[in-house]
Design an enzyme around this catalytic site. Structure first.
Site, PDB file in Angstrom:
ATOM      1  N   ASN A 117       5.896   2.947  -8.476  1.00 53.42           N
ATOM      2  CA  ASN A 117       4.426   3.137  -9.375  1.00 53.42           C
ATOM      3  C   ASN A 117       3.932   1.776 -10.046  1.00 53.42           C
ATOM      4  O   ASN A 117       4.456   1.214 -10.909  1.00 53.42           O
ATOM      5  CB  ASN A 117       4.506   4.145 -10.425  1.00 53.42           C
ATOM      6  N   VAL A 118       3.107   1.216  -9.085  1.00 56.13           N
ATOM      7  CA  VAL A 118       2.618  -0.137  -9.631  1.00 56.13           C
ATOM      8  C   VAL A 118       1.515  -0.111 -11.145  1.00 56.13           C
ATOM      9  O   VAL A 118       1.054  -1.006 -11.349  1.00 56.13           O
ATOM     10  CB  VAL A 118       1.877  -0.927  -8.484  1.00 56.13           C
ATOM     11  N   ASN A 127      -3.563  -4.168  -4.055  1.00 55.24           N
ATOM     12  CA  ASN A 127      -4.659  -3.449  -3.353  1.00 55.24           C
ATOM     13  C   ASN A 127      -4.598  -1.945  -4.041  1.00 55.24           C
ATOM     14  O   ASN A 127      -5.516  -1.027  -3.571  1.00 55.24           O
ATOM     15  CB  ASN A 127      -4.377  -3.091  -1.740  1.00 55.24           C
ATOM     16  N   SER A 133     -14.241  -6.036  -5.547  1.00 55.94           N
ATOM     17  CA  SER A 133     -15.293  -5.437  -5.037  1.00 55.94           C
ATOM     18  C   SER A 133     -16.605  -6.207  -5.407  1.00 55.94           C
ATOM     19  O   SER A 133     -16.572  -7.054  -6.081  1.00 55.94           O
ATOM     20  CB  SER A 133     -15.253  -4.056  -5.881  1.00 55.94           C
ATOM     21  N   TYR A 162     -15.782   0.775 -13.213  1.00 59.23           N
ATOM     22  CA  TYR A 162     -15.254   0.194 -12.126  1.00 59.23           C
ATOM     23  C   TYR A 162     -15.737  -1.351 -12.008  1.00 59.23           C
ATOM     24  O   TYR A 162     -14.984  -2.351 -11.396  1.00 59.23           O
ATOM     25  CB  TYR A 162     -15.948   0.803 -11.071  1.00 59.23           C
ATOM     26  N   LYS A 177     -13.464  -4.888 -11.785  1.00 61.51           N
ATOM     27  CA  LYS A 177     -13.345  -5.580 -10.579  1.00 61.51           C
ATOM     28  C   LYS A 177     -13.938  -7.223 -10.937  1.00 61.51           C
ATOM     29  O   LYS A 177     -13.460  -8.052 -10.430  1.00 61.51           O
ATOM     30  CB  LYS A 177     -14.402  -5.220  -9.531  1.00 61.51           C
TER      31      LYS A 177
END
Length: 219
Positions: A31-32, A58, A110, A123, A127
């Protein structure tokens, strides 16, 4: 190559696909979203492969919410997986990489960091942060021979034009970009592989936009 995901079946499928294509891979299930989880993943990969040269950050968990609808649990989880995991991943990778040989880190960002849409406050912020810490880490780790770059991909919010053919791609979206048709996952993988390769040995602190030109053109 170590392949990590939280779900065993996804890891097994990816490993099988790599081996079927003639490559070598092994599964890592950690679990990163936690510092210890990603540290364990890096240690396991380093021990299995006898060396650790490349990290691709990623992991993602995304929910699009307008400002009045943002909830603490959504914000916390997106930060844990989309931002903190990148920091912990770079930290663990830098420790695992050989001091003489160096290495390469590629963070998946992104184009939402460059051009945003309604409903993407969290989001887009995350990013944009990934691009910022990519440049900062490149400045700090370059003396150790570690290059840090990012690829910026087109997100797939509801009803928005997509750039890459995925299950979430919006039908007919290819008409909204200068490059005919959608990109493929291989196009994305190729960009990441290039930034991680020796061919990019003099490239660091960069964000490579991989979106068929849709972000910086208007048709």
């Amino acid at each position: 190559m170590g392949v990590n995901d939280l779900k065993q079946e996804l890891v097994d499928d990816a490993v099988a696909a790599i081996e079927a294509a003639g490559g070598k891979a092994f599964p890592v299930v950690r679990n990163v979203a936690t510092r210890e989880g990603i540290a364990q993943a890096v240690r396991q990969a380093a021990e299995h492969g006898s060396r650790f040269d490349i990290l691709v950050n990623n992991a993602a968990w995304v929910r699009y919410q307008h400002v009045p609808d943002i909830m603490p649990e959504t914000l916390d989880r997106m930060l844990d997986i989309g931002f903190k995991a990148v920091v912990w991943g770079m930290q663990a990778a830098a420790e695992a990489m050989d001091g003489e040989r160096g290495g390469a880190i590629v963070n998946v960002a992104s184009t939402a960091a460059l051009k945003s849409a309604p409903g993407s406050v969290v989001y887009s912020g995350i990013k944009a942060g990934v691009l910022g810490i990519t440049r900062a880490a490149a400045a700090e780790l370059g003396a150790r021979g570690i290059r840090v770059n990012a690829v910026a991909l087109r997100p797939c919010p509801p009803k928005a034009p997509s750039a890459t053919a995925t299950p979430n791609a919006t039908p007919g979206a290819s008409r909204a970009r200068p490059w005919a048709g959608l990109g493929t996952v291989d196009d994305v993988a190729g960009a990441i592989a290039f930034l991680a390769s020796d061919e990019a040995r003099f490239i660091t602190a960069q964000a490579l936009v991989v979106d068929g030109g849709i972000t910086f053109t208007t048709l």
